[in-house]
Design a protein around this motif. Sequence first.
Motif, PDB file in Angstrom:
ATOM      1  N   PHE A  12       0.813  -1.220   0.000  1.00 51.75           N
ATOM      2  CA  PHE A  12       0.000   0.000   0.000  1.00 51.75           C
ATOM      3  C   PHE A  12       0.847   1.271   0.000  1.00 51.75           C
ATOM      4  CE2 PHE A  12      -2.434  -3.417   1.878  1.00 51.75           C
ATOM      5  CZ  PHE A  12      -3.682  -3.291   1.295  1.00 51.75           C
ATOM      6  N   GLY A  13       2.067   1.168  -0.464  1.00 54.92           N
ATOM      7  CA  GLY A  13       2.983   2.312  -0.438  1.00 54.92           C
ATOM      8  C   GLY A  13       3.762   2.358   0.867  1.00 54.92           C
ATOM      9  N   ASP A  14       4.670   3.317   0.960  1.00 53.09           N
ATOM     10  CA  ASP A  14       5.462   3.492   2.177  1.00 53.09           C
ATOM     11  C   ASP A  14       6.336   2.283   2.493  1.00 53.09           C
ATOM     12  OD1 ASP A  14       4.206   6.000   2.531  1.00 53.09           O
ATOM     13  OD2 ASP A  14       2.460   4.959   3.337  1.00 53.09           O
ATOM     14  N   ASN A  41       1.182  13.711  -3.338  1.00 53.78           N
ATOM     15  CA  ASN A  41       0.608  12.874  -2.270  1.00 53.78           C
ATOM     16  C   ASN A  41       1.646  11.864  -1.796  1.00 53.78           C
ATOM     17  OD1 ASN A  41       0.507  11.630  -4.766  1.00 53.78           O
ATOM     18  ND2 ASN A  41      -1.473  10.671  -4.460  1.00 53.78           N
ATOM     19  N   ALA A  42       2.680  11.638  -2.600  1.00 49.84           N
ATOM     20  CA  ALA A  42       3.750  10.716  -2.223  1.00 49.84           C
ATOM     21  C   ALA A  42       4.695  11.389  -1.234  1.00 49.84           C
ATOM     22  CB  ALA A  42       4.536  10.308  -3.464  1.00 49.84           C
ATOM     23  N   GLY A  43       5.299  10.605  -0.381  1.00 53.81           N
ATOM     24  CA  GLY A  43       6.332  11.128   0.496  1.00 53.81           C
ATOM     25  C   GLY A  43       7.450  10.113   0.539  1.00 53.81           C
ATOM     26  N   ASP A 112      -9.906  18.690  -2.240  1.00 50.58           N
ATOM     27  CA  ASP A 112      -9.385  17.428  -1.703  1.00 50.58           C
ATOM     28  C   ASP A 112      -9.508  17.378  -0.179  1.00 50.58           C
ATOM     29  OD1 ASP A 112      -8.310  14.937  -2.112  1.00 50.58           O
ATOM     30  OD2 ASP A 112      -6.243  15.625  -2.400  1.00 50.58           O
ATOM     31  N   ILE A 121     -12.704   8.583   1.776  1.00 47.99           N
ATOM     32  CA  ILE A 121     -11.486   7.961   1.232  1.00 47.99           C
ATOM     33  C   ILE A 121     -10.284   8.221   2.129  1.00 47.99           C
ATOM     34  CG2 ILE A 121     -10.015   7.739  -0.839  1.00 47.99           C
ATOM     35  CD1 ILE A 121     -12.958   7.018  -1.366  1.00 47.99           C
ATOM     36  N   THR A 128      -4.250  16.019  -5.556  1.00 53.83           N
ATOM     37  CA  THR A 128      -3.923  15.175  -6.711  1.00 53.83           C
ATOM     38  C   THR A 128      -5.169  14.611  -7.404  1.00 53.83           C
ATOM     39  OG1 THR A 128      -3.539  13.369  -5.164  1.00 53.83           O
ATOM     40  CG2 THR A 128      -1.606  14.536  -5.945  1.00 53.83           C
ATOM     41  N   ILE A 180      -3.082   0.531  -3.821  1.00 49.14           N
ATOM     42  CA  ILE A 180      -3.851   1.774  -3.901  1.00 49.14           C
ATOM     43  C   ILE A 180      -3.858   2.290  -5.341  1.00 49.14           C
ATOM     44  CG2 ILE A 180      -3.671   2.408  -1.460  1.00 49.14           C
ATOM     45  CD1 ILE A 180      -1.539   4.482  -2.239  1.00 49.14           C
ATOM     46  N   THR A 191      -5.804   5.624  -4.807  1.00 45.79           N
ATOM     47  CA  THR A 191      -5.383   6.931  -5.261  1.00 45.79           C
ATOM     48  C   THR A 191      -5.966   7.196  -6.655  1.00 45.79           C
ATOM     49  OG1 THR A 191      -3.458   8.388  -5.461  1.00 45.79           O
ATOM     50  CG2 THR A 191      -3.152   6.107  -6.186  1.00 45.79           C
ATOM     51  N   VAL A 225      -2.241   3.739   5.118  1.00 39.89           N
ATOM     52  CA  VAL A 225      -2.838   4.966   5.663  1.00 39.89           C
ATOM     53  C   VAL A 225      -4.139   5.247   4.936  1.00 39.89           C
ATOM     54  CG1 VAL A 225      -1.058   6.397   6.726  1.00 39.89           C
ATOM     55  CG2 VAL A 225      -1.155   6.236   4.254  1.00 39.89           C
ATOM     56  N   GLY A 226      -5.068   5.888   5.616  1.00 40.99           N
ATOM     57  CA  GLY A 226      -6.360   6.177   5.001  1.00 40.99           C
ATOM     58  C   GLY A 226      -7.286   4.981   5.146  1.00 40.99           C
ATOM     59  N   ALA A 227      -8.482   5.086   4.539  1.00 41.61           N
ATOM     60  CA  ALA A 227      -9.507   4.055   4.709  1.00 41.61           C
ATOM     61  C   ALA A 227      -9.242   2.864   3.791  1.00 41.61           C
ATOM     62  CB  ALA A 227     -10.875   4.665   4.420  1.00 41.61           C
ATOM     63  N   ARG A 253      -0.227  11.121   9.801  1.00 41.82           N
ATOM     64  CA  ARG A 253      -1.159  10.155  10.400  1.00 41.82           C
ATOM     65  C   ARG A 253      -0.429   8.859  10.757  1.00 41.82           C
ATOM     66  NH1 ARG A 253      -5.765  10.005   5.717  1.00 41.82           N
ATOM     67  NH2 ARG A 253      -3.892   9.840   4.456  1.00 41.82           N
TER      68      ARG A 253
HETATM   69  P1  IMP Z   1      -4.849  10.520  -2.449  1.00 39.50           P
HETATM   70  O1  IMP Z   1      -3.838   9.796  -3.279  1.00 39.50           O
HETATM   71  O2  IMP Z   1      -4.289  11.699  -1.706  1.00 39.50           O
HETATM   72  O3  IMP Z   1      -6.073  10.836  -3.246  1.00 39.50           O
HETATM   73  O4  IMP Z   1      -5.320   9.497  -1.311  1.00 39.50           O
HETATM   74  C1  IMP Z   1      -6.023   8.303  -1.617  1.00 39.50           C
HETATM   75  C2  IMP Z   1      -5.568   7.167  -0.713  1.00 39.50           C
HETATM   76  O5  IMP Z   1      -4.229   6.812  -1.069  1.00 39.50           O
HETATM   77  C3  IMP Z   1      -5.528   7.515   0.778  1.00 39.50           C
HETATM   78  O6  IMP Z   1      -5.831   6.327   1.503  1.00 39.50           O
HETATM   79  C4  IMP Z   1      -4.070   7.891   1.011  1.00 39.50           C
HETATM   80  O7  IMP Z   1      -3.689   7.690   2.349  1.00 39.50           O
HETATM   81  C5  IMP Z   1      -3.374   6.917   0.084  1.00 39.50           C
HETATM   82  N1  IMP Z   1      -2.073   7.394  -0.390  1.00 39.50           N
HETATM   83  C6  IMP Z   1      -1.840   8.340  -1.339  1.00 39.50           C
HETATM   84  N2  IMP Z   1      -0.510   8.508  -1.534  1.00 39.50           N
HETATM   85  C7  IMP Z   1       0.108   7.656  -0.719  1.00 39.50           C
HETATM   86  C8  IMP Z   1       1.489   7.331  -0.486  1.00 39.50           C
HETATM   87  O8  IMP Z   1       2.430   7.864  -1.084  1.00 39.50           O
HETATM   88  N3  IMP Z   1       1.723   6.375   0.457  1.00 39.50           N
HETATM   89  C9  IMP Z   1       0.722   5.745   1.111  1.00 39.50           C
HETATM   90  N4  IMP Z   1      -0.570   6.008   0.936  1.00 39.50           N
HETATM   91  C10 IMP Z   1      -0.885   6.952   0.015  1.00 39.50           C
END
Ligand code: IMP
Length: 333
Positions: A12-14, A41-43, A112, A121, A128, A180, A191, A225-227, A253
Amino acid sequence: MMVCTVVVDGFFGDGGKGKIVSYLAVADDVSVCARGGVGPNAGHTVVREGVTYKLRMVPCGFVNPETRLLIGAGVVADPEVVLKEVNELDIGNRFGIDPQCAIIEPRHIEADRKGHLKEKIGTTGTGTGPCNADRALRVVKVARDIPELKDYITDVPAELNEALDAEANVLLEGTQGTYISLYHGTYPYVTSNDVCASAICSDVGLGPTRVDEVALVFKAFVTRVGAGYLAGEISMEEAKQRGWDEYGTVTGRQRRAAPFNFDLAKRAVLLNGATQIALTKLDILYPECKGAADYKELSSEATGFVEKIEEELDLPVPLIGTGPGVKEIIDRR
Ligand code: IMP
Ligand code: MG
């Protein structure tokens, strides 16, 4: 030998793509590192010589001072974030952005941060999704419309293809994670774009025949992270006890956590056409492995886990992260 490698996350990323990409940029003498994926939205976290960098737009390959750094057209860009990172890292002389990157505007960020995107979400609130929606409606600005980006506009597909023609090593940096992905993830808790390996190639303008390796990054445990559903989810307290409590790079978070999931991992291998696995944070599962740089230094429990992954996924695990530093890695290639 020249190699074109795509790096993507299998959960799920990260998972630690930032660390893997920054290591490869240096170890493989990469001449061009191009970022695909969604947007700010990426880190991505890179730790070099004790300094922690948190990047949201610029490719993590910056740690190699010889590497050219590009952002592909598929990415949605926040010009403020781009310029801040370019200035802070002092990479202006080797940074380029595709003229057709979509531009995030304040109204996208506003949209957003309310309504179902925020409440249902749990987006990162970075604009984004609304920007990608406007892009589909063909009402969005693109990078060539932004005067402040003028000096950095470049033909990213041409640069990448030329680098490969010249037998240079090229690295394509994905963002987010397989589950995601807008297409292949846990819709609607996803995403706003596809983020699997083929999508990353499309984002930067490289055709599938030009790619040699797909490195799929798995963290030694799963976070989200997120739902959205997370199989085997443990409580936040238990995550803390195990040292699995992590906090979002962009939003702060606390991430939800679960053990390594072989079913998800197998499907991620097929969705991405993976050729190799990069396993990260092995030291969190097996603290005795912290900082190990040789496979022989790992405990038998740790090598047992690595071998189980190799067996179940039928792929090698050439890269193993044993700490946050760029050099805390085992490279078995
Ligand atoms: P959005 O991409 O900001 O629209 O978020 C949609 C979903 O993707 C949410 O659950 C976010 O927490 C998750 N998400 C978006 N970008 C990342 C990322 O880089 N790492 C982990 N979760 C992400
Ligand atoms: Mg991240």
